[in-house]
Scaffold this active site. Sequence first.
Site, PDB file in Angstrom:
ATOM      1  N   HIS A 122       4.458   7.124   5.736  1.00  0.00           N
ATOM      2  CA  HIS A 122       4.940   5.594   5.366  1.00  0.00           C
ATOM      3  C   HIS A 122       4.697   5.153   3.915  1.00  0.00           C
ATOM      4  CE1 HIS A 122       5.026   1.391   5.074  1.00  0.00           C
ATOM      5  NE2 HIS A 122       3.597   1.536   4.704  1.00  0.00           N
TER       6      HIS A 122
ATOM      7  N   CYS B 118       4.239  -0.779   9.677  1.00  0.00           N
ATOM      8  CA  CYS B 118       4.335   0.565   9.122  1.00  0.00           C
ATOM      9  C   CYS B 118       4.456   1.490   9.950  1.00  0.00           C
ATOM     10  CB  CYS B 118       3.434   0.269   7.654  1.00  0.00           C
ATOM     11  SG  CYS B 118       3.245  -1.107   6.951  1.00  0.00           S
TER      12      CYS B 118
ATOM     13  N   ASN C  77       8.111  -1.063  -0.674  1.00  0.00           N
ATOM     14  CA  ASN C  77       7.644  -0.803   0.564  1.00  0.00           C
ATOM     15  C   ASN C  77       8.289  -1.678   1.670  1.00  0.00           C
ATOM     16  OD1 ASN C  77       5.973  -0.914   2.978  1.00  0.00           O
ATOM     17  ND2 ASN C  77       4.061  -1.078   2.125  1.00  0.00           N
TER      18      ASN C  77
END
Lengths: 87, 343
Positions: B268, B114, B298
Amino acid sequence: MRNSSFLAALHDLFEVDAGTIQLTSVLKDVPGWSSLTFIGLIATIDDEFGVSVSPITILNCNTVADLLQAIDVDQTEVETPQHKMAA
Amino acid sequence: MQVILKAIEYYLPPSVLDNPQLCEVAPNWTPQKIQSKTGIEERRISEDGELASDLAVKAATLLFESGACQPDDIDFLLLCTQSPDYFLPTTACLLQHRLGLRTNCGAFDFNLGCSGFIYGLGVSKGLIETGQAKNVLLITAETYTKFITPNDMSVRALFGDASAATLLTANDSEDIPNPAIGPFVYGTDGRGAKNLIVKTGGMRSPVAGLACGGGDEDADEHPLVPPTLYMNGPEIFLFTLDAVPDLVQAMLDRTGMTFDDFDLFVFHQANEYMLKHLRDKIEIPPDRFYVSMSHCGNTVSSTIPIALKEAHKAGRLKTGDRIMLVGFGVGYSWGATVLRWSF
């Protein structure tokens, strides 16, 4: 006052009718308890009390009252920052 | 000579996993509840045999088709992935050939999740501003869904597969404020490794039938456990509560700026519920905090370029805008930078 505000926040988090969650309620028996609401619970405690309570601490609490007691301990401890930024 | 971000394209595989589908296997969840606790409506899932490298080829092809650059222009390829084709060779070498890049082009993979896009920008800036490269193709590509078991609902609800291709290029024009990218703040804490991890498949825990050449003779020693993602969501959230506010403050201290100096904040895109909590905790103005993940979930290292692309499409970015980019997660690893929008 503090307790009633936290209980109200828990009702919002778990999306249950008023009065469903009491100080004596067992956390894991609260309707809607899941991995998603677990994260929400950490966020709610941070909102209400300004402390980040570790997941282990929460899992060691049986009832809502136990959790409030654990938060009291966390609030009075001198906090040492766990993560340092690289300069 | 300074680096600028010149173009972004991204690719999502077509197969969709939406909230009603998730609820079919998790009867105590409702689509509304998943939506309200994650901000995600659907995730895209790569097909069997469709690898991160395949998604990377699709994203890079979109970049070339957009006219932003041609394969011959690229003199350095960076691939950020935790789902490589092989232990070796490096997947970036395979991509050099598949994309028809020059053979006098540098290429390597780096394994970050990430935080990866921030680190990729940092390396790109280093390559370009020291004269080692003129056009860096930074690809982020991930297929976490291949690491997820069907019954791990909390992880299935979050992650989707994607790839983004970003062009970083050397710029002499004075139209773009200098620096266009930077400064950078980085951080690492390996104590958090155990909270987001794929334990098997590497040398510490090889998988029989994968690492041992397909025979069964080592099955007792190396049980056949496919590489599986383990995530302790509450611990990860606790990490972000500790690390991200300090990271943002470190960037403000480094630049001497305040929130008012930034046109947009792009974090993120881990989980919208978590992001909004962080936003409020840090006291970032909501109208300048951009979230775009409901359509893809995600996507690990691709979330920031995807959100930037969507913000641009939505008219939220204009040339010269100052954006704070913040990445954090698996490692633990984190980083932040300041980007001046340049197209």
